[in-house]
Design an enzyme around this catalytic site. Structure first.
Site, PDB file in Angstrom:
ATOM      1  N   GLN A  18      17.323  -0.379   7.489  1.00 49.80           N
ATOM      2  CA  GLN A  18      18.142  -1.415   6.851  1.00 49.80           C
ATOM      3  C   GLN A  18      19.614  -1.367   7.269  1.00 49.80           C
ATOM      4  OE1 GLN A  18      15.986  -0.405   2.921  1.00 49.80           O
ATOM      5  NE2 GLN A  18      16.714  -2.489   2.624  1.00 49.80           N
ATOM      6  N   HIS A 110      10.807   5.807   5.098  1.00 46.22           N
ATOM      7  CA  HIS A 110      11.207   4.695   4.209  1.00 46.22           C
ATOM      8  C   HIS A 110      10.665   3.392   4.807  1.00 46.22           C
ATOM      9  CE1 HIS A 110      14.244   3.122   1.128  1.00 46.22           C
ATOM     10  NE2 HIS A 110      13.721   2.028   1.676  1.00 46.22           N
ATOM     11  N   ASN A 153       9.104   6.778   0.769  1.00 45.69           N
ATOM     12  CA  ASN A 153       9.725   5.836  -0.146  1.00 45.69           C
ATOM     13  C   ASN A 153       8.722   4.759  -0.561  1.00 45.69           C
ATOM     14  OD1 ASN A 153      12.178   4.484  -1.381  1.00 45.69           O
ATOM     15  ND2 ASN A 153      11.295   2.838  -0.173  1.00 45.69           N
ATOM     16  N   GLU A 154       8.581   4.569  -1.855  1.00 50.28           N
ATOM     17  CA  GLU A 154       7.774   3.483  -2.428  1.00 50.28           C
ATOM     18  C   GLU A 154       6.419   3.304  -1.723  1.00 50.28           C
ATOM     19  OE1 GLU A 154      10.192  -0.063  -2.720  1.00 50.28           O
ATOM     20  OE2 GLU A 154      11.523   0.851  -4.195  1.00 50.28           O
TER      21      GLU A 154
HETATM   22  O1  IFM Z   1      15.902  -2.656  -0.153  1.00 46.40           O
HETATM   23  C1  IFM Z   1      14.885  -2.142  -0.938  1.00 46.40           C
HETATM   24  C2  IFM Z   1      14.592  -0.699  -0.566  1.00 46.40           C
HETATM   25  O2  IFM Z   1      14.302  -0.552   0.786  1.00 46.40           O
HETATM   26  C3  IFM Z   1      13.403  -0.183  -1.359  1.00 46.40           C
HETATM   27  N1  IFM Z   1      13.561  -0.432  -2.781  1.00 46.40           N
HETATM   28  C4  IFM Z   1      14.003  -1.737  -3.203  1.00 46.40           C
HETATM   29  C5  IFM Z   1      15.230  -2.170  -2.409  1.00 46.40           C
HETATM   30  C6  IFM Z   1      15.728  -3.549  -2.886  1.00 46.40           C
HETATM   31  O3  IFM Z   1      14.744  -4.497  -2.764  1.00 46.40           O
END
Ligand code: IFM
Length: 412
Positions: A18, A110, A153-154
């Site tokens: 990002q 991530h 991540n997630e």
């Molecule tokens: O930008 C994302 C991040 O990469 C993962 N969690 C949520 C954020 C906002 O949408």
């Protein structure tokens, strides 16, 4: 004043794809080129070259922790070929944090994976666990002095995407699930969309197995606390939605909170709250306070998420690894974060073990196909890459310096 425990971490979070720019070997880079309507990450905000300036701004503001991710596809651009130069790059980031007295929180994966990994079937592929573990072993070689490591991540959002993709493939590329029109005559018709609502619990069990394998490697080779970070929906049942809530929440979240039992910590990531009725997720009602990603302004979602995570993870220590708001109005960001921190302080007062708060995000960044939603404490000019801290950065730094919220902030 509402105070937080001694040693509480105060920081901000980012993710490689990002912010770094030109992450050309990743699956997301390839996806951006193919998907109509997606904006490109391109140079992102060039944090790959400007990380020192970014971390310095964070430290100068008074924050004490920086969460960032290693890019697997840079470290292993070709299967089995590990780049010493890229490992050294991330080691320099860690050392720079340590030099400034900033606690690094390192995410090993991530959302993005190398293109070659995706071509082998991604997380569904027969060798996924072994391939990820081989990368984790290499990543461990640069983690000396790092106290906090998140394996993934997630994974629950990754699972929701995988579930949707399987569904699409099975229906020949057409999204066939019914949508139900909600009441109201808002211009944008509010519907119950099933896209990304569900995640197959089987995928959750697969991710849990891979996470536990990676966790064992990190424990064996480093002195870090290890966990993973989970997207929390702070879901509640509308009348008649009680069963549907349990069904959606199990595959989308609870299987992951369960998977964090035995971890050193679990990362809670919350932004908003949403109701579930008998048809599924109830769309966020239109409101002038809604965020740039269409979600409701719900600072209380953080405390709701923390309480749920604490219960289902059977009291695994919690680190808030993301919380924030997509808004162009920085005063709204401060208002949101004040409310979220106030709620968080309430969970700590009730005995929940919360170790820190990392705001999402340090920088305005690439929101997975979109540039418009701005989550940052720092704005970035995408032509010159000049950084401009927003008032919220100084404000959060002051909260960090006093380790608490002033009574006036809480009342505001
Ligand atoms: O930008 C994302 C991040 O990469 C993962 N969690 C949520 C954020 C906002 O949408």
């Amino acid at each position: 004043m509402t105070t937080f425990p001694d040693g509480f971490l105060w920081g901000a979070a980012t993710a490689g794809h990002q912010i770094e720019g030109n992450n050309v070997n990743s699956d997301w880079w390839a996806r951006e080129q193919m998907m109509p309507g997606m904006e490109l990450s391109g140079d992102a905000v060039d944090s790959y070259h400007r990380y020192r300036e970014d971390i310095q701004l964070l430290a100068d503001a008074g924050l004490t922790s920086y969460r960032f991710s290693l890019e697997w596809s840079r470290i292993e651009p070709v299967r089995g070929h590990f780049s010493k130069a890229e490992l050294a790059h991330y080691r320099r980031m860690i050392e720079f944090c340590l030099e400034l007295g900033v606690t690094p929180v390192v995410t090993l994966q991530h959302f993005t994976t190398p293109q070659w990994f995706a071509a082998l079937g991604g997380w569904d592929g027969p060798e996924a666990e072994a391939l990820f573990c081989a990368y984790v072993e290499q990543a461990c070689t640069i983690l000396d002095g790092v106290e906090w490591v998140a394996t993934m991540n997630e994974p629950n959002m990754q699972a929701a995407i995988m579930t949707a993709m399987r569904h699409l493939a099975a229906s020949g590329g057409e999204w066939t699930s019914p949508t139900v029109e909600a009441d109201g005559d808002d211009e944008k018709k509010q519907t119950h969309s099933e896209f990304l609502t569900y995640a197959d619990p089987e995928i959750g069990r697969l991710f849990t197995r891979i996470h536990h394998a990676a966790r064992a490697i990190v424990r064996e080779r480093t002195g870090a606390k290890v966990g993973w970070t989970i997207a929390a929906g702070a879901l509640t049942a509308a009348p008649g939605g009680e069963e549907k809530l349990l069904q959606i929440r199990y595959g989308k979240e609870d299987v992951y909170w369960e998977g964090s039992r035995g971890d050193d910590f679990v990362g809670v990531q919350a932004y908003s709250s949403q109701q579930v009725d008998a048809n599924g997720l109830v769309p966020h009602p239109p409101h002038s306070d809604n965020t740039l990603v269409g979600t409701a302004f719900r600072p209380d979602s953080l405390a709701m998420a923390v309480r749920h995570a604490w219960e289902v993870s059977e009291h695994t220590p919690i680190l808030i690894t993301e919380n924030g708001i997509a808004t162009a109005d920085d005063a709204q960001r401060i208002r949101y974060t004040t409310g979220a921190l106030e709620g968080l302080a309430g969970t700590i007062a009730d005995g929940i073990d919360v170790r820190g708060y990392l705001h999402w995000s340090l920088l305005d960044n690439f929101e997975w196909g979109h540039w418009e939603p701005t989550f940052g404490l720092i704005a970035v000019d995408r032509d010159t890459f000049a950084r401009t801290p927003k008032p919220s950065l100084a404000w959060l730094g002051e909260v960090a310096a006093r380790n608490g919220l002033e009574a006036t902030e809480v009342a505001a």
